[in-house]
Design a protein around this motif. Structure first.
Motif, PDB file in Angstrom:
ATOM      1  N   ALA A  75      80.838  42.659  -5.190  1.00  0.00           N
ATOM      2  CA  ALA A  75      81.272  41.718  -4.056  1.00  0.00           C
ATOM      3  C   ALA A  75      80.099  41.353  -3.626  1.00  0.00           C
ATOM      4  O   ALA A  75      79.078  42.075  -4.052  1.00  0.00           O
ATOM      5  N   TRP A  76      78.962  40.726  -3.221  1.00  0.00           N
ATOM      6  CA  TRP A  76      78.052  40.265  -2.785  1.00  0.00           C
ATOM      7  C   TRP A  76      77.686  39.325  -2.467  1.00  0.00           C
ATOM      8  O   TRP A  76      77.929  38.392  -2.154  1.00  0.00           O
ATOM      9  N   PRO A  77      76.131  39.527  -1.355  1.00  0.00           N
ATOM     10  CA  PRO A  77      75.261  40.493  -1.965  1.00  0.00           C
ATOM     11  C   PRO A  77      75.990  41.684  -1.459  1.00  0.00           C
ATOM     12  O   PRO A  77      75.457  43.023  -2.423  1.00  0.00           O
ATOM     13  N   ASP A  78      77.183  42.255  -0.852  1.00  0.00           N
ATOM     14  CA  ASP A  78      77.366  43.270  -0.544  1.00  0.00           C
ATOM     15  C   ASP A  78      79.222  43.088  -0.051  1.00  0.00           C
ATOM     16  O   ASP A  78      79.479  42.327   0.259  1.00  0.00           O
ATOM     17  N   LYS A  79      79.577  44.746   0.002  1.00  0.00           N
ATOM     18  CA  LYS A  79      81.460  43.986   0.451  1.00  0.00           C
ATOM     19  C   LYS A  79      81.156  44.043   2.303  1.00  0.00           C
ATOM     20  O   LYS A  79      81.571  43.122   2.263  1.00  0.00           O
ATOM     21  N   SER A  80      80.059  44.189   3.054  1.00  0.00           N
ATOM     22  CA  SER A  80      80.323  44.140   4.313  1.00  0.00           C
ATOM     23  C   SER A  80      80.127  42.681   4.523  1.00  0.00           C
ATOM     24  O   SER A  80      80.633  41.695   4.916  1.00  0.00           O
ATOM     25  N   TRP A  81      78.703  41.427   3.964  1.00  0.00           N
ATOM     26  CA  TRP A  81      78.837  40.375   3.747  1.00  0.00           C
ATOM     27  C   TRP A  81      79.941  39.618   3.614  1.00  0.00           C
ATOM     28  O   TRP A  81      80.583  38.168   4.183  1.00  0.00           O
ATOM     29  N   ASN A  82      80.761  39.639   2.446  1.00  0.00           N
ATOM     30  CA  ASN A  82      82.680  39.267   2.083  1.00  0.00           C
ATOM     31  C   ASN A  82      83.431  40.344   3.127  1.00  0.00           C
ATOM     32  O   ASN A  82      84.268  40.422   3.129  1.00  0.00           O
TER      33      ASN A  82
END
Length: 360
Positions: A75-82
């Motif tokens: 998950a990019w750039p991280d899980k939070s953004w997704n």
């Protein structure tokens, strides 16, 4: 080979392989997914890859995925953004990605902000997110208010020309001009004949693509490209044709829609197309949906078929890399449940294909 999904933390089955599911030996498979209809990719020089898919296709997993050289997904750039879900804040999460572009180690992500096809962007949802590839940090977020991306908007794709970004709105027909220095944006050519879809049906496998209410699918301003000298913006609805307008006119805040309309020209009678790409020499590539083909318009106006293959079923947003390799995401958009009476007819796996233009 069918991969088991249960062991994948993000439930995305992907792999890098030299094996081709296509009939043509000119095509190779760069990546596949068994649950995501990837419509946008951005390759890096080491053959790793970013991939994204609209939420409304029913795709699973992260909105934006980085596939490393070993074929592992992140998950990019991280899980939070997704991590967006209904009721969660939209400002620092992807609601519905429709396009990505890699420019000078910066990944530009177009978030429509509307979780549903044909819906209206959520407050703070419609945005352009710029992420530094090396640091994985968000370097800039440009948001579009309701005057720019309002009721029915579907901010679709972008091209960048110096201090300006141009974006198409495939929902509320029009173009968006964004000043990258000030962050201010404005709509131009709203509901213009050049940005509004006509009545030409979109056909694949000799079947007309219909909306859930059984009308022909109409997608407003969608494909766009810059001429190699950046003097012209080419754009149009998904079902064609392509128009052009001088970029100097779009950059002029003093020109209203009436003045801009006078500068619009029909450039090319392009058939319904899932996506386009512009080569450095001005050769214009596009997918021909009805023919499962990639075609090109040469600078002298001649049109050629580059390749035709059943696996090229709704190629979306092709990308030409620095080695003159064309990357072809094949999301099979017409086969998702939205356009098939609630039944997903995607033929898995969804593929990202590669075509060596040096041999064409």
């Amino acid at each position: 080979m069918r991969m088991k999904l249960s062991s994948l933390s993000f439930a995305i089955a992907i792999m890098f392989t030299g094996q081709s599911y296509a009939k043509s030996d000119q095509l190779t498979v760069a990546a596949v997914s068994h649950i995501a209809n990837w419509n946008a990719v951005a390759p890096l020089s080491n053959n790793s890859l970013f991939a994204a898919s609209p939420r409304w296709t029913g795709s699973k997993g992260p909105q934006l995925t980085y596939i490393d050289t070993q074929g592992k997904q992140h998950a990019w750039p991280d899980k939070s953004w997704n991590s967006w879900a209904p009721g969660k804040p939209t400002e620092n999460r992807f609601v519905n990605i429709n396009a990505i572009r890699l420019i000078d180690s910066q990944l530009w992500v177009v978030d429509t902000g509307a979780p549903d096809f044909g819906g209206t962007p959520l407050p703070g949802g419609a945005k352009l997110v710029v992420i530094d590839v090396k640091t994985q940090k968000v370097s800039k977020i440009y948001t579009f208010d309701s005057n720019v991306a309002g009721k029915g908007s579907y901010v679709d794709d972008l091209r960048i020309n110096g201090k300006h970004a141009y974006l198409t709105d495939a929902g509320w027909a029009g173009l968006i001009v964004l000043d990258l220095d000030t962050g201010k944006s404005r709509r131009v050519l709203s509901d213009s004949p050049s940005t509004r879809a006509g009545n030409k049906a979109i056909r694949l496998d000799d079947k007309i693509v219909l909306t859930p209410d059984q009308n022909i699918l109409k997608v407003n301003a969608d494909p766009l490209e810059l001429s190699p000298d950046n003097k012209w913006l080419y754009y149009g609805p998904l079902n064609g044709p392509m128009y052009r307008i001088p970029t100097r006119a779009l950059d002029d805040n003093n020109l209203d829609n009436v003045a801009l309309e006078k500068l619009v020209q029909v450039w090319f009678e392009m058939p319904p197309s899932g996506g386009t790409a512009m080569a450095k020499d001005g050769t214009f590539y596009y997918s021909d949906l009805a023919e499962n083909a990639i075609k090109r318009r040469l600078p002298d106006g001649r049109v050629e078929t580059v390749i035709q293959d059943p696996s090229l079923h709704w190629v979306d947003a092709p990308i030409i890399d620095d080695n003159n390799i064309m990357w072809l995401p094949v999301p099979q958009i017409d086969r998702v449940s939205l356009f098939q009476n609630g039944k997903n007819l995607t033929q898995w796996p969804v593929q990202v294909l590669k075509l060596d233009l040096n041999k064409k």
